[in-house]
Design an enzyme around this catalytic site. Structure first.
Site, PDB file in Angstrom:
ATOM      1  N   HIS A 279      84.275  41.698   2.807  1.00 36.46           N
ATOM      2  CA  HIS A 279      83.782  41.731   1.420  1.00 36.46           C
ATOM      3  C   HIS A 279      82.342  41.248   1.330  1.00 36.46           C
ATOM      4  CE1 HIS A 279      84.376  37.364   0.474  1.00 36.46           C
ATOM      5  NE2 HIS A 279      85.474  37.457   1.203  1.00 36.46           N
ATOM      6  N   ASP A 291      82.138  33.415   4.867  1.00 37.94           N
ATOM      7  CA  ASP A 291      83.003  34.052   3.864  1.00 37.94           C
ATOM      8  C   ASP A 291      82.169  34.873   2.889  1.00 37.94           C
ATOM      9  OD1 ASP A 291      85.221  34.711   2.359  1.00 37.94           O
ATOM     10  OD2 ASP A 291      85.260  32.814   1.275  1.00 37.94           O
ATOM     11  N   GLU A 325      85.770  40.665  -3.925  1.00 42.60           N
ATOM     12  CA  GLU A 325      87.024  40.083  -3.417  1.00 42.60           C
ATOM     13  C   GLU A 325      87.262  38.699  -3.989  1.00 42.60           C
ATOM     14  OE1 GLU A 325      89.574  37.620  -0.810  1.00 42.60           O
ATOM     15  OE2 GLU A 325      87.452  37.341  -1.268  1.00 42.60           O
ATOM     16  N   GLU A 326      86.189  37.916  -4.136  1.00 45.51           N
ATOM     17  CA  GLU A 326      86.348  36.505  -4.471  1.00 45.51           C
ATOM     18  C   GLU A 326      86.915  36.261  -5.866  1.00 45.51           C
ATOM     19  OE1 GLU A 326      86.319  34.228  -2.493  1.00 45.51           O
ATOM     20  OE2 GLU A 326      84.905  34.561  -0.871  1.00 45.51           O
ATOM     21  N   ASP A 353      88.081  38.702   7.393  1.00 46.32           N
ATOM     22  CA  ASP A 353      87.766  37.799   6.281  1.00 46.32           C
ATOM     23  C   ASP A 353      88.306  36.405   6.557  1.00 46.32           C
ATOM     24  OD1 ASP A 353      86.931  36.775   3.871  1.00 46.32           O
ATOM     25  OD2 ASP A 353      88.579  37.633   2.706  1.00 46.32           O
ATOM     26  N   HIS A 423      83.939  28.296   0.708  1.00 41.83           N
ATOM     27  CA  HIS A 423      83.577  28.167  -0.715  1.00 41.83           C
ATOM     28  C   HIS A 423      82.714  26.941  -1.012  1.00 41.83           C
ATOM     29  CE1 HIS A 423      87.374  30.665  -2.049  1.00 41.83           C
ATOM     30  NE2 HIS A 423      86.548  31.329  -1.245  1.00 41.83           N
TER      31      HIS A 423
END
Length: 467
Positions: A279, A291, A325-326, A353, A423
């Site tokens: 992503h 990520d 995606e997130e 991912d 994140h």
């Protein structure tokens, strides 16, 4: 009896490899480790573009950059697939403190969760109630929760070797925490960061209000693991302490964005599609290198490595760089919807991912016959120390493509350090090791090569049986 037949079938495949397969894999790994492009692409994506939150300028620039780079590879097709995405902005930096008594405060590290509403302009201050799960919250009821800030403090389970399992065991407090707390009259939510390490970095992530009216939505933020421990300790000493936080995030109207798609058209079965993807969007605190910048550039390099290794695919192989995606999964859903609308036959899909760490293997969502074929390929990967081949999940973006007959797979790197960065503001380019990243790209390419050569149905594939 069925199990015995499957074992025999797998054993027959284990003796079917020609020297060519070993040589091809050796060439793929050599190309990636000596002539890889994934690290350089990631350098640009991370350091020249930066964070790529859906709907942001960074995401827009990433779409343009990756499309341009794919066009340079001389693929048969490169295009943008439109998709509407949410646009949430963080605003000014969040601020928070614990007040043990009037005028006596201790600053703590927080960040707004993705999709959260803002606090009042002057911030929000209230007493705190600590819980580990929704059952504890329900047991307390409105009489003990109303007017307070709910503090969810369930840590990731440290004794689980599979850290994604630990993440799955506590992420519901982040995603549904505000929605649940609202039922009992809470005015805000603070959630322990999804992190196995003790540090001062808050980790963001998506949350939901479901269909809750806007005027009933309460602000939600993550607190670092060190400060979660501090807050918990202070509450044990004095249950009347107050927590203050201020955040100015905002949800705006949806905006136009794109999935980026590139294709090598199959030489024998052009209407059978195999896709590799990651992503393109990321959260905004770091630059999204692990990520999922790593998955993006590895997926791009699969097509390049196939070409550089002199492989002419039988089936059409696509790289898909999914958007959103997130905080919505709209790119993955849009790609699957378009594939269904066009009647495209997606026989295989592989997603990366889980970070750019050392590859350990794959997990597969497929039937028993296809999985036994995969198991028969393990000896080919053993020289590269790739041993993990298990049934399990694949990836969020490729999941909507699942059928009864196709194979979905997820690259599984070593995950022990992943949630140190996930994140958070330290998900940056310097945290990615070039060699580990390139090993992952080669491992993905090797699996794609084998599935393209032998297909996903070994029982009906005459070439597999003959070899």
């Amino acid at each position: 009896m069925k199990k015995a037949l499957l074992i025999l079938l797998a054993l027959s495949f284990s003796f079917s490899f020609s020297q060519t397969d070993k040589d091809v894999l050796k060439t793929i790994y050599k190309q990636s480790l000596t002539n890889g492009k994934s690290y350089d692409w990631l350098n640009h994506l991370s350091n020249q573009i930066g964070s790529r939150l859906s709907g942001s300028l960074g995401a827009e620039r990433a779409v343009a950059y990756t499309k341009e780079e794919l066009e340079k590879l001389g693929l048969d097709k490169v295009w943008l697939q439109p998709v509407m995405v949410p646009k949430w902005v963080r605003g000014s930096r969040e601020y928070a403190y614990i007040e043990s008594e009037p005028g006596k405060t201790t600053n703590v590290n927080i960040c707004a969760l993705g999709g959260s509403v803002a606090t009042p302009a002057l911030g929000l201050k209230a007493k705190v109630i600590e819980v580990k799960n929704f059952e504890e919250l329900e047991a307390l009821g409105p009489e003990k929760v109303e007017g307070k800030i709910v503090f969810y403090n369930r840590p990731m389970q440290a004794d689980l070797i599979h850290t994604f399992e630990a993440y799955g065991g506590c992420v519901n407090q982040r995603y549904n925490g505000a929605l649940e707390a609202t039922k009992y009259g809470a005015v805000g939510v603070i959630v322990r960061s999804m992190n196995l390490r003790m540090d001062d970095l808050p980790h963001t992530g998506s949350m939901t209000y479901d269909n809750l009216p806007v005027d009933r939505r309460i602000p939600s933020a993550a607190i670092s693991t060190n400060d979660a421990e501090l807050l918990s300790t202070m509450l044990k000493l004095n249950s009347d302490i107050q927590f203050y936080f201020k955040q100015s995030c905002k949800q705006l109207k949806d905006v136009q964005s794109y999935n980026v798609v590139g294709e090598i058209t199959g030489s024998e079965f052009p209407n059978e599609y195999m896709i590799i993807g990651g992503h393109l969007d990321s959260w905004d605190l770091g630059d999204g290198s692990h990520d999922d910048g790593a998955g993006v550039v590895q997926s791009m390099d699969v097509l390049r490595l196939l070409k550089e290794s002199g492989i002419t695919p039988k089936r059409s192989i696509r790289v898909v760089l999914f958007m959103n995606e997130e905080n919505g999964l709209r790119g993955g859903k849009k790609y699957a919807a378009e594939a269904k609308r066009k009647g495209e036959n997606h026989v295989f899909a592989l997603e990366s991912d889980s970070g750019g760490f050392t590859p350990r293997g794959f997990s597969f969502d497929c039937n028993d016959a296809a999985f036994n074929q995969v198991i028969s390929w393990q000896p080919l990967f053993k020289p590269y120390l790739i041993h993990y081949f298990e049934k399990g999940g694949s990836g969020a973006d490729v999941g909507p493509l699942k059928t009864d007959s196709n194979v979905l797979a997820g690259l599984r790197p070593d995950s022990q350090r992943y949630f140190d960065h996930h994140h958070a503001s330290n998900d940056t380019f310097d945290a990615v090791n070039r060699r580990e990243l390139e090993l992952g790209a080669a491992t993905m390419t090797a699996l794609v090569y084998l599935f393209d050569k032998y297909g996903v149905n070994p029982i009906s594939n005459k070439e597999t049986i003959k070899n």
